[in-house]
Design an enzyme around this catalytic site. Sequence first.
Site, PDB file in Angstrom:
ATOM      1  N   ARG A   1      12.175  -2.309  10.592  1.00 15.20           N
ATOM      2  CA  ARG A   1      11.131  -1.855  11.525  1.00 15.20           C
ATOM      3  C   ARG A   1      10.944  -2.886  12.628  1.00 15.20           C
ATOM      4  O   ARG A   1      10.942  -4.085  12.377  1.00 15.20           O
ATOM      5  CB  ARG A   1       9.808  -1.675  10.754  1.00 15.20           C
ATOM      6  CG  ARG A   1       9.586  -0.263  10.283  1.00 15.20           C
ATOM      7  CD  ARG A   1       8.441  -0.114   9.315  1.00 15.20           C
ATOM      8  NE  ARG A   1       7.167  -0.650   9.761  1.00 15.20           N
ATOM      9  CZ  ARG A   1       6.019  -0.471   9.108  1.00 15.20           C
ATOM     10  NH1 ARG A   1       5.998   0.243   7.980  1.00 15.20           N
ATOM     11  NH2 ARG A   1       4.892  -0.984   9.551  1.00 15.20           N
TER      12      ARG A   1
ATOM     13  N   ARG B   1      11.885  -6.217   4.274  1.00 16.21           N
ATOM     14  CA  ARG B   1      11.770  -4.756   4.125  1.00 16.21           C
ATOM     15  C   ARG B   1      12.897  -4.038   4.873  1.00 16.21           C
ATOM     16  O   ARG B   1      13.262  -4.410   5.982  1.00 16.21           O
ATOM     17  CB  ARG B   1      10.421  -4.278   4.662  1.00 16.21           C
ATOM     18  CG  ARG B   1      10.328  -2.748   4.670  1.00 16.21           C
ATOM     19  CD  ARG B   1       8.929  -2.223   4.778  1.00 16.21           C
ATOM     20  NE  ARG B   1       8.207  -2.695   5.925  1.00 16.21           N
ATOM     21  CZ  ARG B   1       6.916  -2.469   6.132  1.00 16.21           C
ATOM     22  NH1 ARG B   1       6.234  -1.772   5.255  1.00 16.21           N
ATOM     23  NH2 ARG B   1       6.323  -2.935   7.192  1.00 16.21           N
TER      24      ARG B   1
ATOM     25  N   LYS C   1       0.843  -1.213   0.000  1.00 18.33           N
ATOM     26  CA  LYS C   1       0.000   0.000   0.000  1.00 18.33           C
ATOM     27  C   LYS C   1       0.874   1.258   0.000  1.00 18.33           C
ATOM     28  O   LYS C   1       0.642   2.183  -0.772  1.00 18.33           O
ATOM     29  CB  LYS C   1      -0.918   0.029   1.243  1.00 18.33           C
ATOM     30  CG  LYS C   1      -1.801  -1.198   1.402  1.00 18.33           C
ATOM     31  CD  LYS C   1      -2.691  -1.101   2.627  1.00 18.33           C
ATOM     32  CE  LYS C   1      -1.966  -1.085   3.958  1.00 18.33           C
ATOM     33  NZ  LYS C   1      -1.218  -2.324   4.273  1.00 18.33           N
TER      34      LYS C   1
ATOM     35  N   ARG D   1       0.173  -8.935  13.471  1.00 18.34           N
ATOM     36  CA  ARG D   1      -0.457  -7.947  12.582  1.00 18.34           C
ATOM     37  C   ARG D   1      -1.421  -8.636  11.615  1.00 18.34           C
ATOM     38  O   ARG D   1      -2.478  -8.084  11.289  1.00 18.34           O
ATOM     39  CB  ARG D   1       0.622  -7.170  11.819  1.00 18.34           C
ATOM     40  CG  ARG D   1       1.319  -6.147  12.711  1.00 18.34           C
ATOM     41  CD  ARG D   1       2.659  -5.743  12.155  1.00 18.34           C
ATOM     42  NE  ARG D   1       2.575  -4.972  10.939  1.00 18.34           N
ATOM     43  CZ  ARG D   1       3.601  -4.793  10.106  1.00 18.34           C
ATOM     44  NH1 ARG D   1       4.766  -5.341  10.367  1.00 18.34           N
ATOM     45  NH2 ARG D   1       3.453  -4.056   9.033  1.00 18.34           N
TER      46      ARG D   1
ATOM     47  N   ARG E   1      -9.061   1.289   9.685  1.00 15.88           N
ATOM     48  CA  ARG E   1      -8.631  -0.083   9.951  1.00 15.88           C
ATOM     49  C   ARG E   1      -9.640  -0.825  10.814  1.00 15.88           C
ATOM     50  O   ARG E   1      -9.415  -1.996  11.136  1.00 15.88           O
ATOM     51  CB  ARG E   1      -7.322  -0.013  10.726  1.00 15.88           C
ATOM     52  CG  ARG E   1      -6.115  -0.520   9.990  1.00 15.88           C
ATOM     53  CD  ARG E   1      -4.954  -0.318  10.916  1.00 15.88           C
ATOM     54  NE  ARG E   1      -3.799  -1.043  10.535  1.00 15.88           N
ATOM     55  CZ  ARG E   1      -2.811  -0.548   9.791  1.00 15.88           C
ATOM     56  NH1 ARG E   1      -2.909   0.664   9.301  1.00 15.88           N
ATOM     57  NH2 ARG E   1      -1.761  -1.271   9.546  1.00 15.88           N
TER      58      ARG E   1
HETATM   59  P1  AP5 Z   1       4.914  -1.592   1.744  1.00 19.30           P
HETATM   60  O1  AP5 Z   1       4.568  -0.750   0.563  1.00 19.30           O
HETATM   61  O2  AP5 Z   1       5.692  -0.978   2.863  1.00 19.30           O
HETATM   62  O3  AP5 Z   1       3.591  -2.322   2.279  1.00 19.30           O
HETATM   63  P2  AP5 Z   1       2.406  -1.743   3.151  1.00 19.30           P
HETATM   64  O4  AP5 Z   1       1.164  -2.420   2.669  1.00 19.30           O
HETATM   65  O5  AP5 Z   1       2.405  -0.254   3.155  1.00 19.30           O
HETATM   66  O6  AP5 Z   1       2.845  -2.362   4.526  1.00 19.30           O
HETATM   67  P3  AP5 Z   1       2.939  -1.744   6.002  1.00 19.30           P
HETATM   68  O7  AP5 Z   1       3.606  -2.798   6.811  1.00 19.30           O
HETATM   69  O8  AP5 Z   1       3.570  -0.389   6.015  1.00 19.30           O
HETATM   70  O9  AP5 Z   1       1.450  -1.643   6.303  1.00 19.30           O
HETATM   71  P4  AP5 Z   1       0.813  -1.784   7.649  1.00 19.30           P
HETATM   72  O10 AP5 Z   1      -0.602  -1.576   7.244  1.00 19.30           O
HETATM   73  O11 AP5 Z   1       1.059  -2.998   8.439  1.00 19.30           O
HETATM   74  O12 AP5 Z   1       1.577  -0.700   8.508  1.00 19.30           O
HETATM   75  P5  AP5 Z   1       1.270   0.825   8.806  1.00 19.30           P
HETATM   76  O13 AP5 Z   1       2.502   1.571   8.589  1.00 19.30           O
HETATM   77  O14 AP5 Z   1       0.015   1.288   8.123  1.00 19.30           O
HETATM   78  O15 AP5 Z   1       5.702  -2.883   1.188  1.00 19.30           O
HETATM   79  C1  AP5 Z   1       6.182  -3.878   2.081  1.00 19.30           C
HETATM   80  C2  AP5 Z   1       7.509  -4.449   1.510  1.00 19.30           C
HETATM   81  O16 AP5 Z   1       7.250  -5.098   0.259  1.00 19.30           O
HETATM   82  C3  AP5 Z   1       8.582  -3.399   1.220  1.00 19.30           C
HETATM   83  O17 AP5 Z   1       9.834  -3.963   1.510  1.00 19.30           O
HETATM   84  C4  AP5 Z   1       8.454  -3.120  -0.282  1.00 19.30           C
HETATM   85  O18 AP5 Z   1       9.691  -2.744  -0.831  1.00 19.30           O
HETATM   86  C5  AP5 Z   1       7.988  -4.487  -0.802  1.00 19.30           C
HETATM   87  N1  AP5 Z   1       7.053  -4.359  -1.919  1.00 19.30           N
HETATM   88  C6  AP5 Z   1       6.056  -3.445  -2.045  1.00 19.30           C
HETATM   89  N2  AP5 Z   1       5.385  -3.628  -3.199  1.00 19.30           N
HETATM   90  C7  AP5 Z   1       5.970  -4.708  -3.798  1.00 19.30           C
HETATM   91  C8  AP5 Z   1       5.732  -5.400  -5.022  1.00 19.30           C
HETATM   92  N3  AP5 Z   1       4.732  -5.028  -5.839  1.00 19.30           N
HETATM   93  N4  AP5 Z   1       6.517  -6.464  -5.318  1.00 19.30           N
HETATM   94  C9  AP5 Z   1       7.520  -6.845  -4.493  1.00 19.30           C
HETATM   95  N5  AP5 Z   1       7.810  -6.214  -3.316  1.00 19.30           N
HETATM   96  C10 AP5 Z   1       7.045  -5.166  -2.983  1.00 19.30           C
HETATM   97  O19 AP5 Z   1       0.912   0.743  10.364  1.00 19.30           O
HETATM   98  C11 AP5 Z   1       1.879   0.387  11.325  1.00 19.30           C
HETATM   99  C12 AP5 Z   1       1.214   0.309  12.689  1.00 19.30           C
HETATM  100  O20 AP5 Z   1       0.674   1.596  13.058  1.00 19.30           O
HETATM  101  C13 AP5 Z   1       0.013  -0.646  12.789  1.00 19.30           C
HETATM  102  O21 AP5 Z   1       0.400  -1.998  13.016  1.00 19.30           O
HETATM  103  C14 AP5 Z   1      -0.732  -0.035  13.994  1.00 19.30           C
HETATM  104  O22 AP5 Z   1      -0.106  -0.383  15.208  1.00 19.30           O
HETATM  105  C15 AP5 Z   1      -0.559   1.464  13.770  1.00 19.30           C
HETATM  106  N6  AP5 Z   1      -1.650   2.011  12.952  1.00 19.30           N
HETATM  107  C16 AP5 Z   1      -1.540   2.551  11.692  1.00 19.30           C
HETATM  108  N7  AP5 Z   1      -2.732   2.930  11.248  1.00 19.30           N
HETATM  109  C17 AP5 Z   1      -3.628   2.635  12.220  1.00 19.30           C
HETATM  110  C18 AP5 Z   1      -5.034   2.777  12.318  1.00 19.30           C
HETATM  111  N8  AP5 Z   1      -5.775   3.281  11.316  1.00 19.30           N
HETATM  112  N9  AP5 Z   1      -5.634   2.369  13.468  1.00 19.30           N
HETATM  113  C19 AP5 Z   1      -4.915   1.863  14.500  1.00 19.30           C
HETATM  114  N10 AP5 Z   1      -3.581   1.680  14.457  1.00 19.30           N
HETATM  115  C20 AP5 Z   1      -2.941   2.069  13.316  1.00 19.30           C
END
Ligand code: AP5
Length: 210
Positions: free
Chosen positions: A155, A122, A13, A166, A88
């Site tokens: 991370r 990552r 994402k 997660r 979420r």
């Molecule tokens: P990446 O693009 O980083 O994936 P992502 O879907 O953004 O993954 P995240 O882990 O950042 O999402 P998340 O939803 O768990 O975490 P968030 O930061 O929102 O890609 C991942 C990897 O794959 C990278 O290495 C990339 O290079 C690779 N990749 C990407 N695309 C690819 C492709 N097409 N092919 C091959 N490789 C690829 O949230 C973190 C924490 O914050 C949560 O756990 C929670 O504690 C808190 N939080 C955030 N939002 C909320 C909310 N709304 N409510 C409550 N808590 C929240």
Amino acid sequence: MKLIFLGPPGAGKGTLAALVAGLYKIPHISTGEIFRAAIREKTPLGLKVQAIIDAGQLVSDDITIELVRERLAKPDAAQGFILDGFPRTIPQAEALAGIVKVDAAVNFEIADAEVVARLSGRRVCKGCGQNYHVSFMPPKAEGKCDKCGGELFIREDDKIESITKRLEVYRAQTAPLIDYYRKNGKLTDIDARPASATILDSFKGMFPLA
Ligand code: AP5
């Protein structure tokens, strides 16, 4: 264009949101990145949420909704935005509906095994937050950011125990949003398995540039 990016952790994402934001000239609003910035800067919010995030749990709805309400009130979000990682939970989606009308919720479809492979490889830049992957998107020089030369790190929530947690939390609390947005007629599925450039092409087909 007012969009939500929905999908499991590691679905890509954030990677696609950064590309789309640059191309469509709309802000990329990642609640995860806002929390991580607060943790880096050791603000009161950062101190409150650090342990929750490291353990792979969700921050409370109250805190998260307020943060998004404030962010969406900023002038740069008036014409459009990508909300990455929000909502979420169903209460977050209901609160968002009272703040702004979104055009679509883009649902990233990917299997758990691929999520684990992506998250465990990552690497993130300490300086600018740019994402890399040791195999799929490696930096030009090992351990260094191509954009700013910053050091790359793993991370805390990309450790295997947190990834498993997660995924559990995603299934229990976030996956129900797929039906929520489908019933509202807002859901668009996207195949998150191919390379980012291919996913971007699919995205451009679904949401043509004006
Ligand atoms: P990446 O693009 O980083 O994936 P992502 O879907 O953004 O993954 P995240 O882990 O950042 O999402 P998340 O939803 O768990 O975490 P968030 O930061 O929102 O890609 C991942 C990897 O794959 C990278 O290495 C990339 O290079 C690779 N990749 C990407 N695309 C690819 C492709 N097409 N092919 C091959 N490789 C690829 O949230 C973190 C924490 O914050 C949560 O756990 C929670 O504690 C808190 N939080 C955030 N939002 C909320 C909310 N709304 N409510 C409550 N808590 C929240």
